[in-house]
Structure formats: structure tokens, C-alpha cells
Design an enzyme around this catalytic site. Structure first.
Site, PDB file in Angstrom:
ATOM      1  N   ARG A  88      42.209  27.576  13.396  1.00  0.00           N
ATOM      2  CA  ARG A  88      42.956  27.149  12.215  1.00  0.00           C
ATOM      3  C   ARG A  88      44.327  27.803  12.135  1.00  0.00           C
ATOM      4  NH1 ARG A  88      38.230  25.668   8.886  1.00  0.00           N
ATOM      5  NH2 ARG A  88      38.876  24.786   6.908  1.00  0.00           N
TER       6      ARG A  88
ATOM      7  N   ARG B   2      32.326  14.299  -2.241  1.00  0.00           N
ATOM      8  CA  ARG B   2      31.395  15.226  -1.581  1.00  0.00           C
ATOM      9  C   ARG B   2      30.862  16.243  -2.597  1.00  0.00           C
ATOM     10  NH1 ARG B   2      33.630  18.126   3.696  1.00  0.00           N
ATOM     11  NH2 ARG B   2      34.835  19.434   2.281  1.00  0.00           N
TER      12      ARG B   2
ATOM     13  N   ARG C  98      43.654  24.316  -0.229  1.00  0.00           N
ATOM     14  CA  ARG C  98      43.234  24.226   1.177  1.00  0.00           C
ATOM     15  C   ARG C  98      44.150  23.262   1.950  1.00  0.00           C
ATOM     16  NH1 ARG C  98      37.499  22.413   0.101  1.00  0.00           N
ATOM     17  NH2 ARG C  98      37.222  22.270   2.347  1.00  0.00           N
TER      18      ARG C  98
HETATM   19  P1  AMP Z   1      35.475  24.388   6.333  1.00  0.00           P
HETATM   20  O1  AMP Z   1      34.021  24.162   6.106  1.00  0.00           O
HETATM   21  O2  AMP Z   1      35.860  24.284   7.795  1.00  0.00           O
HETATM   22  O3  AMP Z   1      36.337  23.529   5.446  1.00  0.00           O
HETATM   23  O4  AMP Z   1      35.789  25.910   5.930  1.00  0.00           O
HETATM   24  C1  AMP Z   1      35.571  26.366   4.607  1.00  0.00           C
HETATM   25  C2  AMP Z   1      36.309  27.673   4.397  1.00  0.00           C
HETATM   26  O5  AMP Z   1      35.833  28.666   5.309  1.00  0.00           O
HETATM   27  C3  AMP Z   1      37.814  27.618   4.626  1.00  0.00           C
HETATM   28  O6  AMP Z   1      38.514  27.121   3.503  1.00  0.00           O
HETATM   29  C4  AMP Z   1      38.106  29.089   4.918  1.00  0.00           C
HETATM   30  O7  AMP Z   1      38.085  29.862   3.735  1.00  0.00           O
HETATM   31  C5  AMP Z   1      36.904  29.506   5.746  1.00  0.00           C
HETATM   32  N1  AMP Z   1      37.118  29.230   7.186  1.00  0.00           N
HETATM   33  C6  AMP Z   1      36.448  28.330   7.969  1.00  0.00           C
HETATM   34  N2  AMP Z   1      36.906  28.327   9.217  1.00  0.00           N
HETATM   35  C7  AMP Z   1      37.920  29.238   9.250  1.00  0.00           C
HETATM   36  C8  AMP Z   1      38.822  29.676  10.270  1.00  0.00           C
HETATM   37  N3  AMP Z   1      38.783  29.165  11.506  1.00  0.00           N
HETATM   38  N4  AMP Z   1      39.727  30.617   9.918  1.00  0.00           N
HETATM   39  C9  AMP Z   1      39.778  31.146   8.694  1.00  0.00           C
HETATM   40  N5  AMP Z   1      38.986  30.768   7.683  1.00  0.00           N
HETATM   41  C10 AMP Z   1      38.047  29.816   7.951  1.00  0.00           C
END
Ligand code: AMP
Length: 189
Positions: free
Chosen positions: A88, A127, A146
Site C-alpha cells: 500500500r 457492505r 481511506r
Molecule cells: P483492507 O481490508 O485492505 O481495506 O484494510 C483495512 C485496514 O487495515 C486499512 O485501512 C489499514 O488500516 C490496515 N491495512 C491493511 N493493509 C495494510 C497495509 N498493507 N499497510 C498498512 N495498513 C494496512
């Protein structure tokens, strides 16, 4: 098959990853799922990450790089994997490059799933309704945060992987099965 699914929250990375798991017989590796499990289980990692995830910020590169490095060593990742939500940041992409060099393997493709912001907001609100509020970060305010974080920190990865010749872009506004077909076609070319 070693894939990265890249795209903003709500683009359909998780949905497509789950379908591709069956197609290619390789695991989905979602850093978001791993963090949410850790938060639910109140592990030291979960306690550290909770406030950050809940407000829509990124957990530190060091933490997620450690999670991914460990996960990639597992036996089920030998035939390949689908990274969903990682990398990310450019620093995470560079760390991943090094991990893959160390393991002597290469990525096959980076699939960018594109969708416009209004549709993303609509999907994430949907969702949130369907999951009965299971994700504290699935509400409009945190989602907008986000999306901003995505634009600032993650969108530069599109150019990063385009330069490496790995990037394939699909239209995430299409119905789920059409997006899947586009991904499979992109991988085959
Ligand atoms: P997601 O399910 O991929 O939308 O991730 C949910 C949350 O987890 C994100 O908004 C971040 O707070 C954290 N997160 C997930 N993947 C990462 C990553 N690669 N780097 C940093 N934070 C992450």
C-alpha cells in the site's frame, strides 16, 4: 501464479481474490483480514493496530512487512499467492521486491481494479449494512479518509508497477463476473 490486486477500498479486491483462489488454487493473503483477526483476538499486534485501522490510517510499514514476510514463508504460498491490500506504499512495494528476491521468485502480474469514488462510497455503505457493522472502518467518514490515504500513499504504486512492466488495469465498475473475466484475460496475455 503470484499476483497483487491493487485498488481503492470497495473496488472489489477481496471479492475477486476469493474467486481467483478457486481458479488458481493459491491462497489469498489479505493484510486487512490478518489485522482484523488480530484485533478481534486482542493479540499484541491487534491491540497496537486497532485505533489506526478504526480511523482509516495505515498501519506502519514495518508491521505489515513483517506480517507478509512471515505469511509468504508458509507452505501453502509455495505454488503462489494473491496479495490483497498489500503493498500500500512504495516502501512496502520495495520491501516486497526484496522478499521475492530473497525467495528467488517473481510476480506474474499486478492487477489494478479501477472504480470511481461515488461508486466506492455506495459499495462500502452497502457492505456495512450487509455485515451489520462488523467493520468499524466501513462508514462514510472513515471511508473518505481511506480513499484520501489511497490517493496519497497507494496510487503511486500504479506507476511503480507500470515501470516494471507488471501492471494490468481492469474496469472495476463492471459486474463481478465480468471483472473476473477481465482479470483472467489480463493474466493470460
Ligand atoms: P483492507 O481490508 O485492505 O481495506 O484494510 C483495512 C485496514 O487495515 C486499512 O485501512 C489499514 O488500516 C490496515 N491495512 C491493511 N493493509 C495494510 C497495509 N498493507 N499497510 C498498512 N495498513 C494496512
Amino acid at each position: 501464479m503470484r499476483l497483487i490486486l491493487l485498488g481503492p477500498p470497495g473496488a472489489g479486491k477481496g471479492t475477486q481474490a476469493k474467486i481467483l483462489v478457486d481458479t488458481y488454487g493459491i491462497p489469498q493473503l489479505s493484510t486487512g483480514d490478518i489485522l482484523r483477526s488480530a484485533i478481534a483476538a486482542k493479540t499484541p499486534l491487534g491491540l497496537e493496530a486497532k485505533a489506526i485501522v478504526d480511523r482509516g490510517d495505515l498501519v506502519s510499514d514495518a508491521i505489515v512487512n513483517g506480517i507478509v514476510s512471515e505469511r509468504l514463508d508458509a507452505e501453502d504460498c509455495k505454488p503462489g499467492f494473491i496479495l490483497d491490500g498489500f503493498p500500500r506504499t512504495i516502501a512496502q512495494a520495495e520491501a516486497l521486491d526484496q522478499m521475492l528476491v530473497d525467495k528467488g521468485v517473481k510476480l506474474d502480474a499486478v492487477i489494478e481494479i479501477k472504480a470511481d469514488a461515488d461508486e466506492l462510497v455506495r459499495r462500502v455503505i452497502q457492505r456495512a449494512k450487509e455485515s451489520g457493522g462488523a467493520r468499524a472502518d466501513d462508514n462514510e467518514e472513515v471511508l473518505r479518509k481511506r480513499l484520501g490515504v489511497y490517493q496519497e500513499q497507494t496510487a503511486p504504486l500504479v506507476a511503480y508497477y507500470a515501470e516494471g512492466g507488471l501492471l494490468k488495469t481492469v474496469n472495476g465498475m463492471e459486474p463481478v463476473d465480468q471483472v473476473t473475466a477481465a482479470i483472467k484475460a489480463a493474466i493470460a496475455h
